[in-house]
Design a protein around this motif. Structure first.
Motif, PDB file in Angstrom:
ATOM      1  N   VAL A  71      21.048  -6.447  64.074  1.00 46.47           N
ATOM      2  CA  VAL A  71      21.360  -7.958  64.198  1.00 46.47           C
ATOM      3  C   VAL A  71      21.374  -8.500  65.485  1.00 46.47           C
ATOM      4  O   VAL A  71      20.545  -9.658  65.803  1.00 46.47           O
ATOM      5  CB  VAL A  71      22.850  -8.246  63.385  1.00 46.47           C
ATOM      6  N   SER A  72      21.657  -7.555  66.643  1.00 38.92           N
ATOM      7  CA  SER A  72      21.844  -8.041  67.929  1.00 38.92           C
ATOM      8  C   SER A  72      20.187  -8.453  68.303  1.00 38.92           C
ATOM      9  O   SER A  72      19.975  -9.334  68.931  1.00 38.92           O
ATOM     10  CB  SER A  72      22.361  -7.160  68.630  1.00 38.92           C
ATOM     11  N   VAL A  73      19.219  -7.349  67.705  1.00 39.80           N
ATOM     12  CA  VAL A  73      17.873  -7.615  68.159  1.00 39.80           C
ATOM     13  C   VAL A  73      17.183  -8.669  67.528  1.00 39.80           C
ATOM     14  O   VAL A  73      16.474  -9.529  68.238  1.00 39.80           O
ATOM     15  CB  VAL A  73      17.053  -6.194  67.950  1.00 39.80           C
ATOM     16  N   MET A  74      17.520  -8.995  66.292  1.00 41.88           N
ATOM     17  CA  MET A  74      17.182 -10.304  65.567  1.00 41.88           C
ATOM     18  C   MET A  74      17.727 -11.595  66.328  1.00 41.88           C
ATOM     19  O   MET A  74      16.877 -12.578  66.694  1.00 41.88           O
ATOM     20  CB  MET A  74      17.687 -10.316  64.265  1.00 41.88           C
ATOM     21  N   ASN A  75      18.965 -11.508  66.750  1.00 46.09           N
ATOM     22  CA  ASN A  75      19.377 -12.660  67.818  1.00 46.09           C
ATOM     23  C   ASN A  75      19.037 -12.859  68.932  1.00 46.09           C
ATOM     24  O   ASN A  75      18.561 -13.895  69.074  1.00 46.09           O
ATOM     25  CB  ASN A  75      21.115 -12.429  67.733  1.00 46.09           C
ATOM     26  N   ILE A  76      18.469 -11.611  69.540  1.00 46.63           N
ATOM     27  CA  ILE A  76      17.633 -11.867  70.699  1.00 46.63           C
ATOM     28  C   ILE A  76      16.336 -12.532  70.434  1.00 46.63           C
ATOM     29  O   ILE A  76      15.978 -13.450  71.067  1.00 46.63           O
ATOM     30  CB  ILE A  76      17.680 -10.762  71.472  1.00 46.63           C
ATOM     31  N   TYR A  77      15.610 -12.026  69.467  1.00 45.71           N
ATOM     32  CA  TYR A  77      14.517 -12.492  68.968  1.00 45.71           C
ATOM     33  C   TYR A  77      14.420 -13.995  68.715  1.00 45.71           C
ATOM     34  O   TYR A  77      13.618 -14.780  69.227  1.00 45.71           O
ATOM     35  CB  TYR A  77      13.687 -11.794  68.051  1.00 45.71           C
ATOM     36  N   ASN A  78      15.266 -14.478  68.327  1.00 47.28           N
ATOM     37  CA  ASN A  78      15.512 -16.023  67.742  1.00 47.28           C
ATOM     38  C   ASN A  78      16.193 -16.735  68.824  1.00 47.28           C
ATOM     39  O   ASN A  78      16.012 -17.924  68.596  1.00 47.28           O
ATOM     40  CB  ASN A  78      16.552 -16.093  66.496  1.00 47.28           C
ATOM     41  N   SER A  91      26.443 -15.075  61.969  1.00 45.79           N
ATOM     42  CA  SER A  91      26.286 -16.285  62.943  1.00 45.79           C
ATOM     43  C   SER A  91      27.210 -16.091  64.142  1.00 45.79           C
ATOM     44  O   SER A  91      26.919 -16.684  65.138  1.00 45.79           O
ATOM     45  CB  SER A  91      26.423 -17.476  62.024  1.00 45.79           C
ATOM     46  N   ALA A  92      28.525 -15.605  63.783  1.00 46.11           N
ATOM     47  CA  ALA A  92      29.201 -15.460  64.783  1.00 46.11           C
ATOM     48  C   ALA A  92      28.808 -14.609  65.854  1.00 46.11           C
ATOM     49  O   ALA A  92      28.985 -14.620  67.163  1.00 46.11           O
ATOM     50  CB  ALA A  92      30.569 -15.227  64.399  1.00 46.11           C
ATOM     51  N   ARG A  93      28.131 -13.460  65.544  1.00 46.05           N
ATOM     52  CA  ARG A  93      27.468 -12.611  66.513  1.00 46.05           C
ATOM     53  C   ARG A  93      26.462 -13.302  67.277  1.00 46.05           C
ATOM     54  O   ARG A  93      26.368 -12.769  68.439  1.00 46.05           O
ATOM     55  CB  ARG A  93      26.927 -11.292  65.674  1.00 46.05           C
ATOM     56  N   ALA A  94      25.614 -13.984  66.545  1.00 49.65           N
ATOM     57  CA  ALA A  94      24.592 -14.723  67.313  1.00 49.65           C
ATOM     58  C   ALA A  94      25.469 -15.740  68.675  1.00 49.65           C
ATOM     59  O   ALA A  94      24.917 -16.015  69.738  1.00 49.65           O
ATOM     60  CB  ALA A  94      23.678 -15.452  66.353  1.00 49.65           C
ATOM     61  N   ASP A  95      26.510 -16.258  68.015  1.00 45.28           N
ATOM     62  CA  ASP A  95      27.375 -16.991  69.067  1.00 45.28           C
ATOM     63  C   ASP A  95      27.707 -16.234  70.231  1.00 45.28           C
ATOM     64  O   ASP A  95      27.826 -16.713  71.366  1.00 45.28           O
ATOM     65  CB  ASP A  95      28.180 -17.837  68.309  1.00 45.28           C
ATOM     66  N   ALA A  96      28.257 -15.220  69.879  1.00 50.17           N
ATOM     67  CA  ALA A  96      28.834 -14.206  70.952  1.00 50.17           C
ATOM     68  C   ALA A  96      27.834 -13.698  71.754  1.00 50.17           C
ATOM     69  O   ALA A  96      27.995 -13.795  73.132  1.00 50.17           O
ATOM     70  CB  ALA A  96      29.395 -13.129  70.089  1.00 50.17           C
ATOM     71  N   LEU A  97      26.504 -13.721  71.489  1.00 49.81           N
ATOM     72  CA  LEU A  97      25.443 -13.237  72.256  1.00 49.81           C
ATOM     73  C   LEU A  97      25.159 -14.524  73.140  1.00 49.81           C
ATOM     74  O   LEU A  97      25.071 -14.561  74.541  1.00 49.81           O
ATOM     75  CB  LEU A  97      24.339 -12.877  71.619  1.00 49.81           C
TER      76      LEU A  97
END
Length: 427
Positions: free
Chosen positions: A96-103, A370-376
């Motif tokens: 999920v983190s890799v996808m968040n970074i990509y986005n 979505s909270a993980r994306a916000d944490a990043l």
């Protein structure tokens, strides 16, 4: 568009320069990374005109960016447009983190650290699918190379829970900012060690807890928790989930790991929402197709919270909640949550079954992607010096929260040993 990373003139100058201090290294790494990516074209954000009225009657009009997905606001940190990221352990959290970074456009994946051959193959397949370039997939024997990479400013740690403390410690020792999945460690001393090391090296250590960091709960959901007299919870299991038939014993390290994970994910979700800590805990053995323990805690407002948990669920975070209580019948805004905009803060919560108000029972699913994306995004803002998003993160408060979770887990283990409710001691 694919994210490109190439070695240019900036990296050559960096290799020949004499760098003597962490601050100098950091500044030189930023300059080199900026030079490497100066031609990177970022998409312009769509903006919408928003007019609002304050309580005092003043009318303001402003432009707000439309953000269908979480995105880094680079203008908040013009001197640090891109940060290199290393992902350690290719668990679900790491994927999920890799996808968040990509986005997002504030970070680039530079390393993925994994030993398991199947997960290595999965990581390489995802890299090819996303057309990421210059991403190295290495084993833990090369973790020192990852930490010596001057362009890596953030390390995201998932993978086996038994290795998270040591990996986080090494990253903090190397002056890297760390975002770590739960459970982080099983002892108070280990938790204090990580936060102390982060303070000592002036870097950031952020463990993933529900609501901190990252936005997870809307005001409506927190009000629902606070209005309930009884709460039940279990993790949402995917169709592919394989139930473990293993019998947990007291001397099995997995027992303490499971209780710590429940404290950091399930109990803290309610702690955060109602701004209370439980007074006592009781753990009972149960025998269902997917669960082996039931953890029950009692709060100062007399609310009882019961969590059913089982082995293999520490890699899952979506929760199925059931709330009951007389006050829930008076919550008139619940029906508004069924039709929320998918990009709204409350998109983490889906009310999949709302029973008749006369039953005074409410069921919903709480998710955290979505909270993980916000944490990043918060990690990016803090690591790059931006203030707007960083102000929401309070490291000292986060440390106290994690320590409280470990104390709850210790009391839960004692309850399991003695087969009786145990009062939780926080100081």
């Amino acid at each position: 568009m694919p994210k490109k990373q190439s070695t240019g003139q900036g990296s050559k100058e960096l290799a020949t320069g004499e760098l003597t201090s962490p601050s100098t290294i950091s500044a030189a790494a930023d300059d080199a990374m900026n030079a490497m990516l100066r031609n990177l074209k970022l998409p312009e954000q769509e903006k919408v005109e928003v007019t609002y009225t304050t309580r005092s009657g003043e009318v303001f009009t402003t432009l707000k960016p439309l953000r269908p997905q979480a995105a880094f606001v680079l203008s908040e940190a013009p001197d640090h447009p891109v940060l290199g990221v290393a992902v350690v352990g290719y668990s679900r959290f790491s994927k999920v983190s890799v996808m968040n970074i990509y986005n997002n456009h504030g970070c680039l994946v530079r390393w993925i650290v994994e030993d398991d051959p199947e997960l290595v193959a999965s990581a390489k397949a995802d890299i090819a699918k996303l057309s990421l370039e210059d991403v190295k997939v290495v084993g833990t024997d090369r973790y020192s190379d990852v930490l010596n990479d001057r362009f890596v400013r953030v390390v995201i740690i998932g993978g086996p829970h038994t290795e998270r403390h040591s990996k986080a410690h090494d990253a903090l020792q190397a002056c890297k900012n760390v975002l770590c999945d739960r459970p982080i460690a099983m002892s108070l001393e280990a938790i204090k060690d990580l936060f102390s090391l982060a303070r000592q090296n002036n870097v950031i250590f952020m463990p993933m807890l529900p609501g901190r960091p990252g936005k997870a709960f809307s005001a409506v959901v927190m009000s629902l928790f606070a209005s309930a007299t009884s709460i039940a919870c279990q993790r949402r299991l995917p169709d592919t989930f394989c139930t473990s038939q293993r019998q947990l014993e007291l001397d099995d390290p997995a027992t303490m790991m499971l209780l710590t994970d429940v404290a950091m994910q399930d109990i803290f979700a309610v702690n955060f929402s109602i701004c209370m800590r439980p007074l006592s805990v009781e753990v009972k053995r149960i025998s269902t197709s997917a669960h082996c323990f039931e953890v029950c805690v009692t709060y100062p407002n007399k609310c009882n919270f019961a969590i059913q948990c089982g082995l293999g669920q520490d890699d899952l975070d979506s929760q199925l909640f059931k709330l009951s209580g007389d006050s829930l019948a008076d919550m008139r805004r619940v029906d508004h949550m069924s039709h929320v905009n998918i990009n709204a803060h409350s998109a983490n919560t889906s009310f999949n079954e709302v029973q008749d108000s006369a039953d005074k029972v409410l069921r919903f699913t709480q998710e955290y992607d979505s909270a993980r994306a916000d944490a990043l995004e918060q990690m990016y803002s803090m690591a790059s010096g931006a203030k707007a998003l960083a102000s929401r993160v309070r490291p000292a408060q986060m440390e106290n929260n994690v320590l409280d979770c470990v104390r709850i887990a210790n009391a839960a283990f004692k309850s399991l040993q003695e087969s009786t409710p145990v009062t939780i001691t926080y100081y």
